[in-house]
Design an enzyme around this catalytic site. Structure first.
Site, PDB file in Angstrom:
ATOM      1  N   ASP A 402       0.818  -1.223   0.000  1.00  0.00           N
ATOM      2  CA  ASP A 402       0.000   0.000   0.000  1.00  0.00           C
ATOM      3  C   ASP A 402       0.850   1.272   0.000  1.00  0.00           C
ATOM      4  OD1 ASP A 402      -2.164  -1.646   0.123  1.00  0.00           O
ATOM      5  OD2 ASP A 402      -2.537  -1.364   2.263  1.00  0.00           O
TER       6      ASP A 402
HETATM    7  P1  NDP Z   1       0.740  -3.997   3.080  1.00  0.00           P
HETATM    8  O1  NDP Z   1      -0.151  -4.622   4.062  1.00  0.00           O
HETATM    9  O2  NDP Z   1       0.163  -3.034   2.119  1.00  0.00           O
HETATM   10  O3  NDP Z   1       1.462  -5.127   2.187  1.00  0.00           O
HETATM   11  C1  NDP Z   1       2.258  -6.100   2.759  1.00  0.00           C
HETATM   12  C2  NDP Z   1       2.667  -7.042   1.663  1.00  0.00           C
HETATM   13  O4  NDP Z   1       3.616  -7.941   2.208  1.00  0.00           O
HETATM   14  C3  NDP Z   1       1.518  -7.876   1.127  1.00  0.00           C
HETATM   15  O5  NDP Z   1       1.125  -7.439  -0.153  1.00  0.00           O
HETATM   16  C4  NDP Z   1       2.074  -9.322   1.106  1.00  0.00           C
HETATM   17  O6  NDP Z   1       1.962  -9.847  -0.207  1.00  0.00           O
HETATM   18  C5  NDP Z   1       3.543  -9.135   1.474  1.00  0.00           C
HETATM   19  N1  NDP Z   1       4.033 -10.206   2.350  1.00  0.00           N
HETATM   20  C6  NDP Z   1       3.414 -10.800   3.386  1.00  0.00           C
HETATM   21  N2  NDP Z   1       4.166 -11.744   3.913  1.00  0.00           N
HETATM   22  C7  NDP Z   1       5.324 -11.767   3.208  1.00  0.00           C
HETATM   23  C8  NDP Z   1       6.499 -12.538   3.286  1.00  0.00           C
HETATM   24  N3  NDP Z   1       6.653 -13.507   4.194  1.00  0.00           N
HETATM   25  N4  NDP Z   1       7.496 -12.286   2.409  1.00  0.00           N
HETATM   26  C9  NDP Z   1       7.346 -11.325   1.460  1.00  0.00           C
HETATM   27  N5  NDP Z   1       6.241 -10.563   1.332  1.00  0.00           N
HETATM   28  C10 NDP Z   1       5.240 -10.786   2.210  1.00  0.00           C
HETATM   29  O7  NDP Z   1       1.951  -3.364   3.897  1.00  0.00           O
HETATM   30  P2  NDP Z   1       2.572  -1.902   3.874  1.00  0.00           P
HETATM   31  O8  NDP Z   1       3.602  -1.918   4.937  1.00  0.00           O
HETATM   32  O9  NDP Z   1       2.953  -1.509   2.482  1.00  0.00           O
HETATM   33  O10 NDP Z   1       1.366  -0.949   4.280  1.00  0.00           O
HETATM   34  C11 NDP Z   1       0.802  -0.950   5.570  1.00  0.00           C
HETATM   35  C12 NDP Z   1      -0.711  -0.981   5.491  1.00  0.00           C
HETATM   36  O11 NDP Z   1      -1.235  -1.312   6.782  1.00  0.00           O
HETATM   37  C13 NDP Z   1      -1.290   0.357   5.083  1.00  0.00           C
HETATM   38  O12 NDP Z   1      -2.477   0.180   4.347  1.00  0.00           O
HETATM   39  C14 NDP Z   1      -1.622   0.967   6.452  1.00  0.00           C
HETATM   40  O13 NDP Z   1      -2.617   1.947   6.379  1.00  0.00           O
HETATM   41  C15 NDP Z   1      -2.120  -0.265   7.190  1.00  0.00           C
HETATM   42  N6  NDP Z   1      -2.067  -0.137   8.651  1.00  0.00           N
HETATM   43  C16 NDP Z   1      -0.974   0.429   9.236  1.00  0.00           C
HETATM   44  C17 NDP Z   1      -0.935   0.610  10.592  1.00  0.00           C
HETATM   45  C18 NDP Z   1       0.220   1.341  11.211  1.00  0.00           C
HETATM   46  O14 NDP Z   1       0.055   1.891  12.302  1.00  0.00           O
HETATM   47  N7  NDP Z   1       1.381   1.339  10.584  1.00  0.00           N
HETATM   48  C19 NDP Z   1      -2.032   0.143  11.473  1.00  0.00           C
HETATM   49  C20 NDP Z   1      -3.121  -0.496  10.746  1.00  0.00           C
HETATM   50  C21 NDP Z   1      -3.113  -0.623   9.387  1.00  0.00           C
HETATM   51  P3  NDP Z   1       1.945 -11.449  -0.440  1.00  0.00           P
HETATM   52  O15 NDP Z   1       0.854 -11.983   0.395  1.00  0.00           O
HETATM   53  O16 NDP Z   1       1.726 -11.571  -1.898  1.00  0.00           O
HETATM   54  O17 NDP Z   1       3.293 -11.933  -0.023  1.00  0.00           O
END
Ligand code: NDP
Length: 475
Positions: A402
């Site tokens: 994101d």
């Molecule tokens: P995201 O949640 O957008 O994306 C994380 C990505 O990591 C996924 O697309 C997933 O894809 C990938 N992933 C998961 N596990 C693994 C793994 N073992 N190895 C490699 N890749 C992996 O994370 P961002 O950090 O970009 O964004 C944070 C989001 O969370 C924002 O939308 C924010 O608003 C929200 N948020 C943030 C909070 C905060 O306080 N920081 C609190 C609540 C929500 P795949 O499954 O394909 O691997």
């Protein structure tokens, strides 16, 4: 004399809270700061238990109850903190925050019961016997504490995926009506001469709980960080009201510090997300918009091999790493640090670009990388990082989604629209490591993955980084 020593305990507690908070602002001193504040809190708690005296000179005597509660709480808290996986940390922090809110609400409920019995409120109205200020403090602590408890439990469920965003047309109006009802019943409880004032107070508590649930349920995608910070500040404010009730200075200081820090964090998060607080609270973000945005992305993506990635990284002048939630899931922070050191040995400049809401709790990426001893100088805040991308040869995105999604800039229907992102496309080349094409927290597709400069490197971040480290040694 006892009272003077207790005041000194409270001063020590308050000073250590302030020192601890200051030290928490830097990963190098954070652990020590936490311990110092916890030490001060212990002194204040023990001081209260053994030195507190009521106006008629009575001390606390129900030690069995006090120590049973302390021991049960300490055992559960220690086990939970020791057993929790690093990835479940944000949800646990949310739950702990909710417990703080519940405590504040319970303190208010106990004080209500105290006043109820003392002034025989089944025969008198509150307004006849208790000043409004005192009742206001009781009900404000109860309402804010309940909202914080209920909201934090929903946030806990959302962070671990058990609770989905839920909204319906007109939800904001319904929420305003519930809030009006809460204030209405709280006011009625004060002025009524009903013989069941205690039932009305209970209704106030319950309706505040319902409001907390309804208030957090519709908050979707990128707005969760703001709400989590706001719930933090609610708990602080509710605790401060508890401090007022019992004239307990250390509780007041602690509550005010948490409330103020939470409010500042909320404002910073709003700034980071480019939203006003009002926009987050009454805007219509959520799953419905997420779906419409998800349907829009089309096209094909290209993959890159480990070998080619290793070569590109090793021959680059400057590499920018973008860590995201996936890095925490994979627990790949240590191996990531190793990759950084290997590249630097080859003369490559390496920096980390930190988005303020990357991960699942404020400061998540800073904590994660600090755990692996990554130097703090290497972490660039978003604005600085966006400048540096222009001169980077390779951007390596590790489990972030994101926070690098261009829809935030270009798609008004996207639930993350308006949020500033890490502008990775300014670099010469972008490599994205994730396990699949699945979306991130906001549930939307990411057009970046289909852009010409981007190559996908699929796999678990820890395994991929381990293999990259091995490959780079041979380049
Ligand atoms: P995201 O949640 O957008 O994306 C994380 C990505 O990591 C996924 O697309 C997933 O894809 C990938 N992933 C998961 N596990 C693994 C793994 N073992 N190895 C490699 N890749 C992996 O994370 P961002 O950090 O970009 O964004 C944070 C989001 O969370 C924002 O939308 C924010 O608003 C929200 N948020 C943030 C909070 C905060 O306080 N920081 C609190 C609540 C929500 P795949 O499954 O394909 O691997």
């Amino acid at each position: 004399m006892q009272l003077h020593i207790l005041t000194i305990c409270y001063i020590i507690g308050s000073v250590t809270f302030i020192l601890g908070l200051k030290m928490l602002s830097n990963p190098l001193t954070a652990r020590k700061g936490n311990l110092i504040a916890a030490g001060g809190m212990t002194i204040a708690i023990l001081g209260t238990i053994f030195l507190y005296e009521t106006e008629d000179g009575q001390g606390l005597h129900n030690y069995l109850w006090i120590f049973s509660g302390l021991i049960i709480g300490a055992v559960i808290g220690t086990l939970a903190a020791k057993k929790v996986k690093m990835t479940a940390m944000p949800e646990m922090v949310s739950l702990f925050n909710g417990m703080g809110g519940a405590c504040a609400a319970l303190i208010s409920a106990v004080e209500f019961d105290h006043v109820y019995r003392e002034y025989r409120l089944d025969m008198n109205s509150f307004a006849d016997v208790v000043p409004f200020g005192h009742y206001f403090t009781i009900s404000a602590g109860a309402i804010i504490g309940s909202v914080s408890f209920a909201g934090s439990v929903i946030a806990w469920g959302k962070l671990n995926g058990r609770i989905k965003d839920f909204s319906f047309n007109g939800q904001h109006i319904v929420n305003l009506i519930i809030l009006g009802f809460v204030f209405g019943v709280a006011g009625f409880t004060y002025w009524t001469s009903s013989s069941v004032t205690n039932i009305w107070f209970l209704i106030t508590l319950l309706s505040a709980f319902v409001y907390g649930v309804m208030f957090v349920l519709p908050i979707g995608g990128a707005d969760m960080p703001v709400v989590i910070s706001l719930l933090n500040s609610f708990t602080g404010v509710a605790a401060a009201f508890g401090g007022f009730l019992y004239n307990n200075k250390v509780m007041l200081t602690g509550g005010i510090l948490v409330g103020a820090a939470g409010t500042l964090l909320t404002m910073l998060m709003c700034k980071a997300m480019n939203r006003s607080l009002q926009n987050v609270l009454i805007g219509s973000f959520g799953a419905k918009n997420a779906k419409s945005a998800a349907a829009t992305t089309q096209g094909s993506y290209k993959e890159i091999s480990l070998n080619d990635t290793a070569t590109c990284l090793a021959y680059a002048n400057k590499v920018m790493i973008v860590p995201g939630y996936g890095l925490a899931v994979a627990q790949a922070q240590h191996i990531c640090h190793e990759l950084e050191k290997n590249l630097e040995e080859k003369g490559v400049q390496v920096f980390y670009a930190i988005h303020p809401v990357a991960g699942r709790m404020p400061g998540h990426m800073n904590v994660l990388l600090a755990e692996a001893d990554v130097s703090y100088d290497k972490l660039l805040e978003m604005e600085h990082a966006n400048e540096e991308f222009k001169t980077a040869d390779v951007v390596l995105i590790l489990g972030a989604n994101d926070v690098v999604n261009p829809a935030a800039k270009s798609d008004p229907s996207s639930p993350i629209y308006g949020m500033p992102i890490l502008e990775v496309e300014q670099a010469k080349m972008v490599v994205v490591n994730k396990r699949s094409m699945k979306p991130g927290y906001a549930g939307i597709e990411n057009d970046l993955f289909f852009r010409p400069k981007t190559s996908m490197l699929f796999g678990d971040a820890k395994k991929v980084l381990q293999q990259l480290v091995n490959e780079i040694k041979n380049v």
